[in-house]
Design an enzyme around this catalytic site. Structure first.
Site, PDB file in Angstrom:
ATOM      1  N   ASP A 108      -0.795   1.640  -3.636  1.00  0.00           N
ATOM      2  CA  ASP A 108      -1.112   0.516  -2.750  1.00  0.00           C
ATOM      3  C   ASP A 108       0.005  -0.516  -2.713  1.00  0.00           C
ATOM      4  OD1 ASP A 108      -3.587   1.715  -2.357  1.00  0.00           O
ATOM      5  OD2 ASP A 108      -4.480   0.666  -4.062  1.00  0.00           O
ATOM      6  N   ASP A 131      -6.693   7.955   1.404  1.00  0.00           N
ATOM      7  CA  ASP A 131      -7.544   6.974   0.739  1.00  0.00           C
ATOM      8  C   ASP A 131      -8.956   6.960   1.336  1.00  0.00           C
ATOM      9  OD1 ASP A 131      -5.987   6.056  -1.268  1.00  0.00           O
ATOM     10  OD2 ASP A 131      -5.875   3.989  -0.567  1.00  0.00           O
TER      11      ASP A 131
END
Length: 428
Positions: free
Chosen positions: A304, A251
């Site tokens: 997530d 990320d």
């Protein structure tokens, strides 16, 4: 002398005959005892396998479940990067159509299982004891006991009683299944569950461009993620930390670092927004943006949610690894706890909430100059560090880190953890 010799010879002959008869008797007795031991071992093995099968059914253990390893955690990041780059350079309408179809198939499976759980509990059926039992009915051995000794007859009668009880349980379980062409034996409650799941998916496909379609998309996403967390397992905290750290690095690179290396905009943010096509991928949660104009949404990627979610499920299973809904002993011989505990689960949920708050703050401040923020950058430290602290305070950090290799057998602890899977699925 001759008489004595004859007597001695006779005596010797007699003794020899008695010696020859005695081994025959001992051999026959040995064969009988050996058969008894074999039957006893077979009966104990069948009983043990049956108990283990019962515990597995109670746990809702799924066939084909995937357990993450060190290498699969690394491969996950490499494969995700490859898919992201391919999407960035080949964003076309048909690519989005293909992903929508894949999303519908995955959501359909998740919705079917979710509806099945709900309908089963409404009708008072244990959803974790609904697998078809392929155990072959055992035939009775009592009719052959006439030619055996009294001990053999008692063994046969006991085996017959056990076999009858086993066959009764098999028939009682299998009566709820319907044989369907191409699908095999299917639980009768699965039929309405599949129909409801298919209806919901079809409604979303037909009205996905409507303003309210995000509600159905989020429901389908929840069902999909719960189904994934039911099938994918983290064996220990070490692999969980490796997986989440690799995902966090993924990320950070594609949001913060990549724009400074090549390109002016983050590849990940561009793909999430649909690029020039303005067709967002359906594999994310969407919420109407507070204070934004009509049609603007805040988005949260499935990664997530699912990656920290795997750690939260692992923590709940670890804390209740000795839990059993009944007071009977565990098939692995371990201790049994009849009351579920929620310390790890509550602390993990709190840590995830703190990470989400930090993500919204970073999004508001536009950290890194990006409109989108890598949520795992804040979720991973909060959830992992909280898990480590709670495990250390409980004196279970070493056992959780190694997957039960400390103090007890790793296999036994892993089996106990899998046995509690179905009982802890209510936490999802």
């Amino acid at each position: 002398n001759n008489n004595n010799n004859n007597n001695n010879s006779y005596g010797t002959t007699t003794n020899t005959n008695e010696g020859d008869d005695q081994p025959l008797i001992d051999e026959e007795s040995g064969r009988v005892k050996q058969k008894r031991r074999q039957r006893s071992r077979s009966r104990r093995g069948t009983s043990r396998r049956r108990r283990q099968q019962d515990y597995s059914n109670n746990a809702g253990e799924e066939e084909g479940a995937f357990e993450i390893t060190e290498m699969s955690a690394v491969y996950f990041v490499l494969f995700s990067s490859l898919v992201l780059v391919v999407l960035f350079y080949s964003m076309d309408h048909w690519i989005f159509v293909a992903f929508r179809l894949l999303f519908c198939l995955a959501a359909f499976q998740g919705l079917s299982m979710m509806f099945f759980e709900v309908i089963a509990r409404i009708f008072g059926v244990d959803p974790h004891k609904t697998s078809y039992d392929h155990t072959t009915p055992l035939s009775s051995t009592r009719r052959r006991s006439n030619s055996r000794s009294r001990g053999s007859q008692e063994v046969d009668e006991e085996a017959t009683k056990n076999n009858s009880a086993l066959n009764a349980r098999v028939e009682e379980n299998n009566v709820n299944f319907i044989l369907l062409p191409l699908f095999g034996n299917v639980h009768y409650l699965m039929i309405p569950s599949v129909i409801l799941g298919g209806i919901l998916v079809c409604i979303w496909l037909m009205f996905q461009s409507e303003e309210w379609a995000w509600v159905l998309q989020d429901i389908m996403g929840v069902a999909f993620l719960v189904n994934v967390m039911r099938l994918v397992h983290l064996p220990n905290l070490k692999i969980a930390t490796l997986l989440l750290t690799c995902a966090m690095s993924y990320d950070i690179f594609w949001v913060y670092i990549q724009p400074h290396l090549f390109g002016k905009e983050s590849v990940m943010v561009n793909v999430a927004r649909g690029g020039d096509q303005h067709e967002s991928l359906p594999m994310l949660f969407m919420f109407p943006r507070i204070g934004g104009s009509q049609g603007e949404y805040s988005m949260l990627g499935y990664g997530d949610v699912i990656l920290p979610g795997l750690l939260i499920v692992h923590n709940a299973l670890f804390e209740n690894r000795f839990y059993s809904s009944s007071s009977s002993s565990s098939p692995t011989g371990g201790k049994v706890v009849t009351k579920m505990r929620y310390k790890y689960f509550v602390c993990s949920i709190f840590a995830y909430s703190v990470g989400m708050i930090l993500t919204f703050i970073a999004l508001y401040l536009k950290v890194g100059g990006q409109g989108g923020q890598p949520a795992l950058t804040y979720l991973v430290p909060t959830t992992v560090l909280t898990t480590v602290c709670v495990a250390w305070m409980n004196g279970e950090l070493k056992e959780m880190w190694n997957g039960g290799k400390s103090g007890s057998s790793a296999d036994d602890t892993h089996t106990n953890s899998r046995d509690t899977q179905g009982e802890s699925q209510a936490l999802l």
